[in-house]
Design a protein around this motif. Structure first.
Motif: not given
Ligand SMILES: O=C(O)CCC(=O)C(=O)O
Length: 288
Positions: A191-208
């Motif tokens: 996935p290129i967007v990951l979700k923090n399992p505790v807060t639900g905050r989304k992180a970009l996962y797109a190692d350029p």
């Protein structure tokens, strides 16, 4: 909260104070550090004096340790410890990996189907005038994206290519290392967007340096999106720059940060020990 910490950057990262990592830590302290890592992406510990047993014990508190795919630069004492260095043996061979070149923004192991997302570097011999390492917060990167781009990438997967990484990133000696090429997978899908399992905050996962394309969209649209993601992945106000001091331990979460390194002055010695950890999915953003 037992630990004393100070911010590394206005928006993320903590330096943990008054802690001696050469001593076994109790479970409550380790759990607090793990939470701090999940919330902050980067933790720094200064003035540590650690043997490899200490490093293995400390890092092992946060998850299973990875034994690297590399055959070079591995500690002869602990296979979980690798050396990152520009030093040479008298015969010209490298003491460690990654030489003295600049390293571009990347996230470790994105080319693997089950990346170990925790990384730790221990600076034993460092230079204060070159070789700084920077981290970019990927929650902030995601949040900075235009809404139409967020909508276009949410729920999408990307193809991460080791061949692309070798091309863009590695020094010649590793690029031509057949052994390494055979042991590393060709591509991985995440996935290129990951979700923090505790807060639900989304992180970009797109190692350029590794992300080749976004699945399920036409090539031109994938290229357009990749260009936007690359532009947003390390905006200046989401970057912490670490100028190393001897004895520093830096522990980071590759599920919510990218990192890069300045080139190292070839005339100055730099020697670090590195550990890689399978962080736990109940606290950290994992791509698997
Ligand atoms: O040498 C450094 O400062 C960073 C090395 C690096 O990028 C890594 O270990 O993944």
């Amino acid at each position: 909260m037992i630990l004393k910490t100070i911010p590394l950057h206005e928006k993320f990262g903590r330096e943990v104070r008054d802690i001696d990592l050469s001593q076994p830590l109790d479970e409550a302290i380790t759990a607090e550090l793990d939470d701090l890592l999940a919330q902050n992406g980067v933790l720094v510990f200064r003035r540590q004096l650690l043997g490899e047993e200490d490093l293995v014990r400390f890092a092992g508190g946060f998850g299973e340790l990875e034994t690297t795919i590399y055959t070079k630069g591995v500690s002869p004492y602990h296979p979980e410890v690798i050396y990152i260095s520009n030093l040479k043996y008298p015969d010209g061979g490298n003491v460690g990996l990654l030489g003295d070149q600049e390293l571009k923004w990347h996230s470790d192991q994105t080319y693997r189907s089950r990346p170990a997302t925790g990384s730790m570097l221990y600076g034993i011999e460092v230079t204060s005038t070159s070789g700084a390492t920077c981290w970019a917060n990927q929650y902030l990167a995601y949040e900075s994206l235009p809404e139409e781009v967020k909508r276009a990438i949410d729920g999408r997967t990307g193809v991460f290519s080791y061949a692309k990484r070798l091309e863009v990133f590695y020094p010649r000696d590793q690029k031509n290392d057949k052994d390494l090429k055979q042991r590393a997978p060709d591509v991985a899908v995440h996935p290129i967007v990951l979700k923090n399992p505790v807060t639900g905050r989304k992180a970009l996962y797109a190692d350029p340096v590794t992300l080749l394309e976004i699945e399920g969209v036409p090539k031109a649209e994938s290229d357009r999106l990749l260009a936007v993601l690359e532009k947003h992945c390390a905006l200046p106000d989401a970057v912490y720059r670490h100028q190393w001091r001897q004895g520093d331990v830096v522990f980071w979460d590759n599920g919510c940060t990218l990192h890069r390194r300045d080139p190292i002055d070839a005339a100055r010695a730099r020697f670090m020990k590195r550990m890689t950890i399978y962080l736990r999915g109940d606290r950290h953003c994992l791509p698997h």
